[in-house]
Design an enzyme around this catalytic site. Sequence first.
Site, PDB file in Angstrom:
ATOM      1  N   HIS A 182       0.819  -1.212   0.000  1.00 57.78           N
ATOM      2  CA  HIS A 182       0.000   0.000   0.000  1.00 57.78           C
ATOM      3  C   HIS A 182       0.859   1.271   0.000  1.00 57.78           C
ATOM      4  CE1 HIS A 182      -3.417  -2.497   2.026  1.00 57.78           C
ATOM      5  NE2 HIS A 182      -3.270  -2.772   0.750  1.00 57.78           N
ATOM      6  N   HIS A 199      -3.149  -9.301   5.444  1.00 55.53           N
ATOM      7  CA  HIS A 199      -3.013  -9.029   4.004  1.00 55.53           C
ATOM      8  C   HIS A 199      -1.660  -8.393   3.691  1.00 55.53           C
ATOM      9  CE1 HIS A 199      -3.931  -5.034   5.336  1.00 55.53           C
ATOM     10  NE2 HIS A 199      -5.144  -5.375   5.705  1.00 55.53           N
ATOM     11  N   HIS A 200      -0.816  -8.206   4.723  1.00 53.03           N
ATOM     12  CA  HIS A 200       0.547  -7.700   4.537  1.00 53.03           C
ATOM     13  C   HIS A 200       0.560  -6.389   3.759  1.00 53.03           C
ATOM     14  CE1 HIS A 200       0.791 -11.777   5.742  1.00 53.03           C
ATOM     15  NE2 HIS A 200       0.617 -12.260   4.538  1.00 53.03           N
ATOM     16  N   CYS A 201      -0.426  -5.531   4.021  1.00 55.44           N
ATOM     17  CA  CYS A 201      -0.522  -4.235   3.344  1.00 55.44           C
ATOM     18  C   CYS A 201      -0.552  -4.391   1.828  1.00 55.44           C
ATOM     19  CB  CYS A 201       0.614  -3.301   3.741  1.00 55.44           C
ATOM     20  SG  CYS A 201       0.671  -2.988   5.503  1.00 55.44           S
ATOM     21  N   ALA A 202      -1.142  -5.477   1.357  1.00 54.08           N
ATOM     22  CA  ALA A 202      -1.289  -5.681  -0.087  1.00 54.08           C
ATOM     23  C   ALA A 202      -2.672  -6.266  -0.336  1.00 54.08           C
ATOM     24  CB  ALA A 202      -0.186  -6.593  -0.616  1.00 54.08           C
TER      25      ALA A 202
END
Lengths: 152, 442
Positions: free
Chosen positions: B151, B391-394
Amino acid sequence: MSGLEQLYQQIILDHSKHPHGVGLEAGDETSHQRNPVCGDEITLALRWDATGERVTGIAWEGSGCSISQASASLLSTLAKESTDDGWSWTPDEFTALIHEFREALRSRGTIPLDEETFGDAAALSGVSKFVARVKCAMLAWVAAEDLLQRRA
Amino acid sequence: MTDVLPAAPSTAAPLSAGEIDAVRQRFPILSREVNGHPLTYLDTAATAQKPDVVIEAESAFYRESNAAVHRGAHTLAGEATELYEDARLTVAAFLGVDEHEIVFTSHATEALNLVAYALGTASIGRGAGAAAAEFALGPGDEIVVTELEHHANLIPWQELAARTGATLRFIPVHDHGGLDLDAAASIISERTRVLAITHVSNVTGAVTPLDVLVPLARAAGALVVLDACQSAPHLPLRPRELDVDIAVFSGHNLYGPPGNGVLYGRAALLDALPPFLYGGSMITTVTMEKAEYLPSPQRFEPGTPRIAQAIGLAAAIRFVQEVRMERIAATEHVLGERLLAGLSTVPDVRVLGAGSPEPRVALASIVVDGVHAHDAGQVLDEVGIAARVGHHCAQPLHRRFGVTASLRLSAGLYTTEAELDRAVEAVASIRPFFGLSEGEQS
Ligand SMILES: Cc1ncc(COP(=O)(O)O)c(C=O)c1O
């Protein structure tokens, strides 16, 4: 019991696999809650009696981890069981119950959930030792609280 | 300080078991237990653990040299400034660039925002005249990212597009997780002004084929911004050889302290870009009406900077340089293969992007059929394995793979094969713990 078994008691696993109270209706006033960390989502509605003064049931839909889904299912079961017993919550009583639930879950394992009050949902006591999971267990309860506050 | 490895050979061979053990000795946290098990730290992609030299360098600064930098004439101020600027030299040498091409920020996120905001400021006609005007974006211009960005390398560009009227486009990923390079060839066009891409995906671990994408951007005359957060700790990083204009990473991913990020920018570019944050330490002359700015890097470092963190990062870089990045890459390559091979033996487990043809670092994000990532991660934590769930910033990439969350295992230079084998074993225990037999749907 290992810590993991305390967290994932059989009741919780059963409810997450076969959740109760799932199914919203068009026109329901709902509260949508999300846990952005893991993507848990719950949309929840309250069912009221004819006078509109007592909560007689809880309906919901959602997706996410077993703790969040089981917690919503257990909350809905708790509401149904008390109604079947001829007893339902006033908004104040329900709000107090949510406060008690939150206090126990945030107690880091020091305050267990009372089985008399919470029935099968007392199995969620184990969550309180897992700080990162408290939010998952709270999701449905926070949705209910949100709807109660909107009415107040 | 003792050497990391007694006789550091100049080969690029993987570290031996004995050498990995010597490296591990330098990370105090690795000797602790979690839930009665030795800590198995497989969350290096979120943040790396710190070697003793980093912990000591930070604390030595506070004990012996703490002062504001660039702002005083007393002895401590001079010492602190020298240590801070030495840190910049260390980073510059690590990347093979000049010191005034290195800007310290708070983290990679701020570095990417800096670039996006500076371009936005140039787009409203501010900045150093014609040089800045060259970067002005407007309707008809395009910014290109990929579908697998963190992100931090997506949202600043969404906002820049919204502010300037430019269009944001993305290079999609195939079902197998690799970037669609045919699509890239048509998406990157003469309208492309910025190509902002990750070097290594923090979800699939795949190394982006820059040798294909950068020439496309060059032909289009676009700026190339590289998110090197997940490559800097694992591969030798040479921005000039990669022919990128900007490269950013966070110190905490590279075994340094949190609170420090690095922005490399080509000298001519940095000198032309307008500043991002304004205030003290970045100016030459200020009147009540206006200000004139110092050249790079000072123009991009207003305010009192993160001094101890920069010094800590320099210590971390010296540490990995002693081990040698080539050897770290070779070691982690072996680890990555072992992790994927191990995971492929576990039924009902899918590795996101496993089918993509690109080389990868030692990182795998998995989906366990019928078990939410959060529950899967709990089973690993129970036996002392630290892995990341979520979501691991994705989010867009997870959506592309049809899931909301995954469980990520990521290695570092201290990771052993035995740890990965333990992790694979723990992954294999997840479905049985939740009462699911092989092939059974929940
Ligand atoms: C690929 C990638 N880009 C950007 C970031 C953002 O880094 P930070 O949160 O340190 O700013 C990360 C974080 O680990 C990352 O993995």
